[in-house]
Design a protein around this motif. Sequence first.
Motif, PDB file in Angstrom:
ATOM      1  N   CYS A   1      -0.610 -15.343 -10.509  1.00 53.83           N
ATOM      2  CA  CYS A   1      -1.670 -16.054  -9.774  1.00 53.83           C
ATOM      3  C   CYS A   1      -2.510 -16.938 -10.693  1.00 53.83           C
ATOM      4  O   CYS A   1      -2.892 -18.047 -10.328  1.00 53.83           O
ATOM      5  CB  CYS A   1      -2.583 -15.070  -9.055  1.00 53.83           C
ATOM      6  SG  CYS A   1      -1.758 -13.991  -7.886  1.00 53.83           S
TER       7      CYS A   1
ATOM      8  N   THR B   1      -2.410 -10.410   3.431  1.00 56.37           N
ATOM      9  CA  THR B   1      -1.021  -9.985   3.244  1.00 56.37           C
ATOM     10  C   THR B   1      -0.070 -11.103   3.637  1.00 56.37           C
ATOM     11  O   THR B   1       0.951 -11.321   2.975  1.00 56.37           O
ATOM     12  CB  THR B   1      -0.730  -8.702   4.041  1.00 56.37           C
ATOM     13  OG1 THR B   1      -1.609  -7.671   3.576  1.00 56.37           O
ATOM     14  CG2 THR B   1       0.703  -8.251   3.879  1.00 56.37           C
TER      15      THR B   1
ATOM     16  N   LEU C   1       0.026 -13.464   0.708  1.00 53.05           N
ATOM     17  CA  LEU C   1       0.828 -12.892  -0.373  1.00 53.05           C
ATOM     18  C   LEU C   1       2.316 -12.933  -0.040  1.00 53.05           C
ATOM     19  O   LEU C   1       3.148 -13.206  -0.915  1.00 53.05           O
ATOM     20  CB  LEU C   1       0.397 -11.456  -0.662  1.00 53.05           C
ATOM     21  CG  LEU C   1      -0.974 -11.302  -1.313  1.00 53.05           C
ATOM     22  CD1 LEU C   1      -1.336  -9.832  -1.434  1.00 53.05           C
ATOM     23  CD2 LEU C   1      -1.025 -11.992  -2.651  1.00 53.05           C
ATOM     24  N   ASN C   2       2.658 -12.698   1.212  1.00 51.05           N
ATOM     25  CA  ASN C   2       4.065 -12.764   1.618  1.00 51.05           C
ATOM     26  C   ASN C   2       4.620 -14.173   1.426  1.00 51.05           C
ATOM     27  O   ASN C   2       5.785 -14.345   1.079  1.00 51.05           O
ATOM     28  CB  ASN C   2       4.242 -12.307   3.055  1.00 51.05           C
ATOM     29  CG  ASN C   2       4.065 -10.814   3.207  1.00 51.05           C
ATOM     30  OD1 ASN C   2       4.170 -10.055   2.252  1.00 51.05           O
ATOM     31  ND2 ASN C   2       3.774 -10.383   4.423  1.00 51.05           N
TER      32      ASN C   2
ATOM     33  N   ASP D   1       5.348 -14.512  -2.141  1.00 52.11           N
ATOM     34  CA  ASP D   1       6.375 -13.540  -2.514  1.00 52.11           C
ATOM     35  C   ASP D   1       7.771 -14.141  -2.430  1.00 52.11           C
ATOM     36  O   ASP D   1       8.651 -13.798  -3.215  1.00 52.11           O
ATOM     37  CB  ASP D   1       6.274 -12.321  -1.589  1.00 52.11           C
ATOM     38  CG  ASP D   1       7.053 -11.121  -2.073  1.00 52.11           C
ATOM     39  OD1 ASP D   1       7.330 -11.012  -3.279  1.00 52.11           O
ATOM     40  OD2 ASP D   1       7.383 -10.273  -1.235  1.00 52.11           O
TER      41      ASP D   1
ATOM     42  N   LEU E   1       7.255  -8.380  -4.382  1.00 53.06           N
ATOM     43  CA  LEU E   1       6.025  -7.603  -4.508  1.00 53.06           C
ATOM     44  C   LEU E   1       6.174  -6.240  -3.849  1.00 53.06           C
ATOM     45  O   LEU E   1       6.676  -6.131  -2.727  1.00 53.06           O
ATOM     46  CB  LEU E   1       4.860  -8.338  -3.854  1.00 53.06           C
ATOM     47  CG  LEU E   1       4.431  -9.648  -4.491  1.00 53.06           C
ATOM     48  CD1 LEU E   1       3.435 -10.365  -3.597  1.00 53.06           C
ATOM     49  CD2 LEU E   1       3.840  -9.402  -5.858  1.00 53.06           C
TER      50      LEU E   1
ATOM     51  N   GLN F   1       4.292  -2.847  -2.248  1.00 54.61           N
ATOM     52  CA  GLN F   1       3.063  -2.660  -1.473  1.00 54.61           C
ATOM     53  C   GLN F   1       1.894  -2.354  -2.417  1.00 54.61           C
ATOM     54  O   GLN F   1       0.784  -2.828  -2.206  1.00 54.61           O
ATOM     55  CB  GLN F   1       3.221  -1.556  -0.434  1.00 54.61           C
ATOM     56  CG  GLN F   1       2.053  -1.487   0.533  1.00 54.61           C
ATOM     57  CD  GLN F   1       1.839  -2.794   1.301  1.00 54.61           C
ATOM     58  OE1 GLN F   1       2.769  -3.337   1.878  1.00 54.61           O
ATOM     59  NE2 GLN F   1       0.616  -3.310   1.297  1.00 54.61           N
TER      60      GLN F   1
ATOM     61  N   GLU G   1       1.457  -3.517  -5.426  1.00 57.23           N
ATOM     62  CA  GLU G   1       1.014  -4.782  -6.026  1.00 57.23           C
ATOM     63  C   GLU G   1       0.205  -5.599  -5.033  1.00 57.23           C
ATOM     64  O   GLU G   1      -0.829  -6.178  -5.394  1.00 57.23           O
ATOM     65  CB  GLU G   1       2.225  -5.585  -6.510  1.00 57.23           C
ATOM     66  CG  GLU G   1       2.871  -4.998  -7.740  1.00 57.23           C
ATOM     67  CD  GLU G   1       4.184  -5.658  -8.099  1.00 57.23           C
ATOM     68  OE1 GLU G   1       4.432  -5.818  -9.304  1.00 57.23           O
ATOM     69  OE2 GLU G   1       4.970  -6.019  -7.185  1.00 57.23           O
ATOM     70  N   LYS G   2       0.645  -5.649  -3.783  1.00 59.56           N
ATOM     71  CA  LYS G   2      -0.123  -6.373  -2.761  1.00 59.56           C
ATOM     72  C   LYS G   2      -1.506  -5.750  -2.607  1.00 59.56           C
ATOM     73  O   LYS G   2      -2.519  -6.466  -2.540  1.00 59.56           O
ATOM     74  CB  LYS G   2       0.623  -6.367  -1.431  1.00 59.56           C
ATOM     75  CG  LYS G   2       1.866  -7.216  -1.431  1.00 59.56           C
ATOM     76  CD  LYS G   2       2.579  -7.125  -0.097  1.00 59.56           C
ATOM     77  CE  LYS G   2       3.904  -7.860  -0.129  1.00 59.56           C
ATOM     78  NZ  LYS G   2       4.611  -7.778   1.159  1.00 59.56           N
ATOM     79  N   ASP G   3      -1.560  -4.430  -2.542  1.00 63.50           N
ATOM     80  CA  ASP G   3      -2.836  -3.737  -2.406  1.00 63.50           C
ATOM     81  C   ASP G   3      -3.744  -4.024  -3.601  1.00 63.50           C
ATOM     82  O   ASP G   3      -4.951  -4.214  -3.439  1.00 63.50           O
ATOM     83  CB  ASP G   3      -2.625  -2.229  -2.271  1.00 63.50           C
ATOM     84  CG  ASP G   3      -1.938  -1.841  -0.974  1.00 63.50           C
ATOM     85  OD1 ASP G   3      -1.870  -2.666  -0.032  1.00 63.50           O
ATOM     86  OD2 ASP G   3      -1.437  -0.686  -0.909  1.00 63.50           O
TER      87      ASP G   3
ATOM     88  N   ILE H   1      -5.197  -7.598  -3.322  1.00 65.96           N
ATOM     89  CA  ILE H   1      -6.250  -7.638  -2.297  1.00 65.96           C
ATOM     90  C   ILE H   1      -7.495  -6.925  -2.796  1.00 65.96           C
ATOM     91  O   ILE H   1      -8.620  -7.404  -2.593  1.00 65.96           O
ATOM     92  CB  ILE H   1      -5.722  -7.074  -0.965  1.00 65.96           C
ATOM     93  CG1 ILE H   1      -4.677  -8.047  -0.399  1.00 65.96           C
ATOM     94  CG2 ILE H   1      -6.856  -6.849   0.024  1.00 65.96           C
ATOM     95  CD1 ILE H   1      -3.900  -7.528   0.788  1.00 65.96           C
TER      96      ILE H   1
END
Length: 146
Positions: free
Chosen positions: A19, A82, A85-86, A89, A114, A116, A118-120, A123
């Motif tokens: 990022c 999310t 991020l998707n 991804d 990614l 879950q 990593e997504k969490d 966020i």
Amino acid sequence: MQPPNFDNQGVRVNGGIGCAGCHQAPEFSIDPNSLNNGVIANANAPGTDLLVTRSPTLRDVVKVDGTSNGPFMHIGVSNNLTTVLNHYDAINLAGNNNIDPRLTPNGFGQQLNLTQAEKDAVIAFLRTLGGNDVYTNDKWSDPFIP
């Protein structure tokens, strides 16, 4: 965190998710030399838009109360982080000749895969950027005050 490492097909094999390559600290605003991020639709209009490249700072994408400050992306994709991020991804190159090369490792649309967790984590980090105290509190106005 380490920058992402990609294989010959643009699939992340280790490292972070990158990022900071475009969203630069301390404001986490977009690098002014960025090209298109893979979103090619127009908001409220037909056709495509390959030129929109600017985004506001990542500060305050989540309000202090935890709710979203979306909709996000230049076409208002979603109020859901999310979904954003998707998008990053799995970058789709179809119909886009102006996509930022940072999103196309080895000429392929990046595939971050990614988890879950990593997504969490992303966020959760974005939630730490909420609020306006950094702009209004006197203690942040002078870096030389002990």
